[in-house]
Design a protein around this motif. Structure first.
Motif, mmCIF file in Angstrom:
data_model
loop_
_atom_site.group_PDB
_atom_site.id
_atom_site.type_symbol
_atom_site.label_atom_id
_atom_site.label_comp_id
_atom_site.label_asym_id
_atom_site.label_seq_id
_atom_site.Cartn_x
_atom_site.Cartn_y
_atom_site.Cartn_z
ATOM 1 N N VAL A 105 -13.327 5.421 -39.808
ATOM 2 C CA VAL A 105 -14.712 5.044 -40.096
ATOM 3 C C VAL A 105 -15.447 6.220 -40.729
ATOM 4 O O VAL A 105 -14.921 7.328 -40.843
ATOM 5 C CB VAL A 105 -15.441 4.544 -38.833
ATOM 6 C CG1 VAL A 105 -14.835 3.238 -38.346
ATOM 7 C CG2 VAL A 105 -15.443 5.582 -37.732
ATOM 8 N N HIS A 106 -16.689 5.964 -41.116
ATOM 9 C CA HIS A 106 -17.443 6.858 -41.980
ATOM 10 C C HIS A 106 -17.577 8.275 -41.429
ATOM 11 O O HIS A 106 -17.341 9.260 -42.144
ATOM 12 C CB HIS A 106 -18.826 6.252 -42.237
ATOM 13 C CG HIS A 106 -19.561 6.853 -43.380
ATOM 14 N ND1 HIS A 106 -20.360 7.963 -43.230
ATOM 15 C CD2 HIS A 106 -19.622 6.519 -44.689
ATOM 16 C CE1 HIS A 106 -20.896 8.271 -44.415
ATOM 17 N NE2 HIS A 106 -20.461 7.423 -45.301
ATOM 18 N N PHE A 107 -17.974 8.414 -40.144
ATOM 19 C CA PHE A 107 -18.190 9.768 -39.623
ATOM 20 C C PHE A 107 -16.894 10.569 -39.614
ATOM 21 O O PHE A 107 -16.910 11.792 -39.751
ATOM 22 C CB PHE A 107 -18.835 9.725 -38.234
ATOM 23 C CG PHE A 107 -17.880 9.414 -37.101
ATOM 24 C CD1 PHE A 107 -17.051 10.394 -36.565
ATOM 25 C CD2 PHE A 107 -17.830 8.147 -36.551
ATOM 26 C CE1 PHE A 107 -16.193 10.111 -35.527
ATOM 27 C CE2 PHE A 107 -16.975 7.859 -35.504
ATOM 28 C CZ PHE A 107 -16.144 8.835 -34.995
ATOM 29 N N ALA A 129 -17.099 0.518 -43.351
ATOM 30 C CA ALA A 129 -16.467 0.848 -42.077
ATOM 31 C C ALA A 129 -17.243 1.995 -41.444
ATOM 32 O O ALA A 129 -17.110 3.145 -41.844
ATOM 33 C CB ALA A 129 -15.000 1.237 -42.287
ATOM 34 N N GLY A 130 -18.068 1.670 -40.488
ATOM 35 C CA GLY A 130 -18.911 2.672 -39.858
ATOM 36 C C GLY A 130 -18.734 2.690 -38.358
ATOM 37 O O GLY A 130 -17.730 2.223 -37.830
ATOM 38 N N MET A 349 -14.108 -0.613 -37.450
ATOM 39 C CA MET A 349 -12.802 0.007 -37.679
ATOM 40 C C MET A 349 -11.848 -0.998 -38.321
ATOM 41 O O MET A 349 -11.029 -0.648 -39.170
ATOM 42 C CB MET A 349 -12.231 0.505 -36.351
ATOM 43 C CG MET A 349 -10.954 1.306 -36.471
ATOM 44 S SD MET A 349 -11.206 3.024 -36.971
ATOM 45 C CE MET A 349 -11.849 3.747 -35.467
ATOM 46 N N ASN A 350 -11.984 -2.263 -37.934
ATOM 47 C CA ASN A 350 -11.095 -3.301 -38.444
ATOM 48 C C ASN A 350 -11.414 -3.713 -39.875
ATOM 49 O O ASN A 350 -10.710 -4.544 -40.448
ATOM 50 C CB ASN A 350 -11.127 -4.517 -37.522
ATOM 51 C CG ASN A 350 -10.032 -4.458 -36.476
ATOM 52 O OD1 ASN A 350 -8.970 -5.021 -36.633
ATOM 53 N ND2 ASN A 350 -10.295 -3.731 -35.401
ATOM 54 N N ARG A 351 -12.468 -3.159 -40.436
ATOM 55 C CA ARG A 351 -12.761 -3.452 -41.843
ATOM 56 C C ARG A 351 -11.687 -2.857 -42.760
ATOM 57 O O ARG A 351 -11.486 -3.339 -43.872
ATOM 58 C CB ARG A 351 -14.134 -2.908 -42.234
ATOM 59 C CG ARG A 351 -15.307 -3.624 -41.577
ATOM 60 C CD ARG A 351 -16.595 -3.307 -42.307
ATOM 61 N NE ARG A 351 -16.499 -3.737 -43.691
ATOM 62 C CZ ARG A 351 -16.811 -4.957 -44.123
ATOM 63 N NH1 ARG A 351 -17.225 -5.873 -43.275
ATOM 64 N NH2 ARG A 351 -16.701 -5.270 -45.401
ATOM 65 N N ILE A 373 -16.149 10.121 -50.045
ATOM 66 C CA ILE A 373 -17.115 10.551 -49.031
ATOM 67 C C ILE A 373 -17.367 12.035 -49.236
ATOM 68 O O ILE A 373 -16.447 12.848 -49.158
ATOM 69 C CB ILE A 373 -16.581 10.303 -47.600
ATOM 70 C CG1 ILE A 373 -16.258 8.832 -47.395
ATOM 71 C CG2 ILE A 373 -17.588 10.796 -46.570
ATOM 72 C CD1 ILE A 373 -17.439 7.888 -47.533
ATOM 73 N N GLU A 374 -18.623 12.370 -49.515
ATOM 74 C CA GLU A 374 -18.951 13.752 -49.858
ATOM 75 C C GLU A 374 -20.213 14.175 -49.116
ATOM 76 O O GLU A 374 -21.258 13.544 -49.238
ATOM 77 C CB GLU A 374 -19.152 13.872 -51.373
ATOM 78 C CG GLU A 374 -19.060 15.268 -51.910
ATOM 79 C CD GLU A 374 -18.982 15.291 -53.436
ATOM 80 O OE1 GLU A 374 -18.701 16.365 -53.977
ATOM 81 O OE2 GLU A 374 -19.199 14.241 -54.072
#
Length: 394
Positions: A105-107, A129-130, A349-351, A373-374
């Motif tokens: 996920v994103h983080f 996905a977060g 997460m399942n995305r 992701i930056e």
């Protein structure tokens, strides 16, 4: 319920629901924005071969990370698997990989970007996905909380400790204010360090991990803990409550682990005599107190590896992992069940599914950088400082 049925009932999707579906944009949210491009059909029988071919074409240029909670169809293409911090460190240890594809996920992808080299590009197969827990603490809310602590005259005594499951902004706030990051494995060490620096801790964003570590592992009382609610004036607390508290817990939680209840524990003990209840410390305090064993994702895996044949286990964590462990250890006659009767996947997460992974790998193989992701330089600087304090913990 079908679309037609919802229309008949005049049910309108909420902004949150649209975000979870990846149909709306909120750049300030952990859930991200809609994934661009045309995804292959989930029914395409060649998806596995397409993913394999694209990954082979990329060769050493790509390094695929798979979080333990990912689907089996995705995890099969991971070069390494693990929890969020282990994967971020694994990525940093592969400087030759131009692309880091983070199936998580994103983080997590943000943390990988912070720890990897400037020439490496971190990619998240689906930007939607977060993590709902990470979303429960925004930079603005935490800054307002710090103002409340300042007005109460205790900010100088407070050391922030932020869980790895937080945005880069929250990690940066933690670094700026002399705090550290923790994982579910080293939360006790992080808190012990923090109490050497000050007399109070602001624990972000998961109240359960903070409470369980303080009370179960460090001998504090529940009265030593207060919960700061960012949606109430002054967090819903008086200045006196803040001054008396040792642990100021942010009102956040994991939507998966928060579902497990005492009913879940009592029911499984009744159904399976002699069962060992093993839960993640993100679960509620009463569930953790009633469990036989408590530990991080890595702890859960190692405990089951060491378990004797014929033993019975009820696991309180994400279902993808539990199901994978049940299949893995079935030949050793270890009975492993999900703690709750209700199916409980991590929805965001399942995305990350096979179509998104295929689209990502094929795009990269064709020279098209997607879904990068930056983290900006200033945020990265202070977030990395907080992460380095964690790495320096004894």
């Amino acid at each position: 319920m079908t679309t037609a049925q919802t229309q008949e009932l005049d049910v309108q999707p909420t902004p949150l629901a649209l975000l979870l579906l990846g149909r709306e944009a909120d750049p300030r949210s952990e859930r991200g924005v809609e994934c661009p491009g045309d995804l292959p059909s989930p029914s395409d029988p060649d998806l596995v071969e397409r993913a394999r071919a694209a990954k082979e074409k990329l060769g050493d240029k790509v390094f695929v990370l798979g979080h333990h909670y990912q689907r089996d169809e995705v995890i099969q293409f991971a070069d390494v698997t693990g929890d969020s911090f282990k994967l971020a460190r694994d990525a940093a240890a592969r400087p030759e990989a131009e692309y880091i594809v983070f199936c998580g996920v994103h983080f997590m992808a943000e943390s990988a970007d912070i720890l990897t080299g400037d020439d490496q590009k971190v990619v998240l197969p689906d930007l939607a996905a977060g993590c709902s827990m990470a979303d429960m603490a925004t930079a603005e809310q935490v800054a307002e909380c710090w103002d409340v602590l300042t007005e109460a005259g205790i900010a100088e005594q407070v050391v922030p400790v932020s869980y790895m499951n937080s945005s880069a902004d929250i990690k940066a706030f933690t670094g700026k204010h002399g705090g550290t990051i923790c994982t579910s494995s080293n939360a006790q060490r992080a808190l012990e360090w923090a109490f050497e620096q000050g007399s109070k801790v602001l624990f972000l964003p998961d109240q359960h991990l903070g409470r369980n570590t303080a009370v179960r592992d460090m001998g504090m009382s529940l009265d030593d803990c207060v919960v700061y609610n960012p949606h109430k004036p002054n967090g819903g607390l008086t200045a006196e409550q803040l001054r008396d508290a040792k642990m100021i817990l942010w009102r956040g939680h994991c939507s998966v682990h928060g579902r497990f209840s005492m009913d879940s524990v009592n029911d499984v003990r009744e159904r399976i005599p002699g069962v060992n209840v093993l839960v993640h410390p993100e679960c509620k305090h009463e569930v953790v107190a009633a469990a036989d064993y408590v530990g991080s994702t890595e702890y859960i895996i190692k405990a089951l590896e060491a378990a004797p044949a014929g033993s019975k286990w009820a696991i309180g964590t994400e279902l993808n992992l539990v199901r994978r462990l049940a299949n893995r250890f079935a030949p050793e006659d270890k009975e492993i069940v999900f703690l709750d009767k209700t199916v409980c996947f991590c929805s965001t997460m399942n995305r990350i599914d096979l179509p998104h992974l295929v689209w990502t790998l094929e795009s990269l193989a064709e020279g098209n950088l997607v879904n990068r992701i930056e983290v900006d330089r200033e945020t990265e600087q202070f977030a990395k400082l907080a992460l380095e304090r964690m790495l320096a913990l004894p």
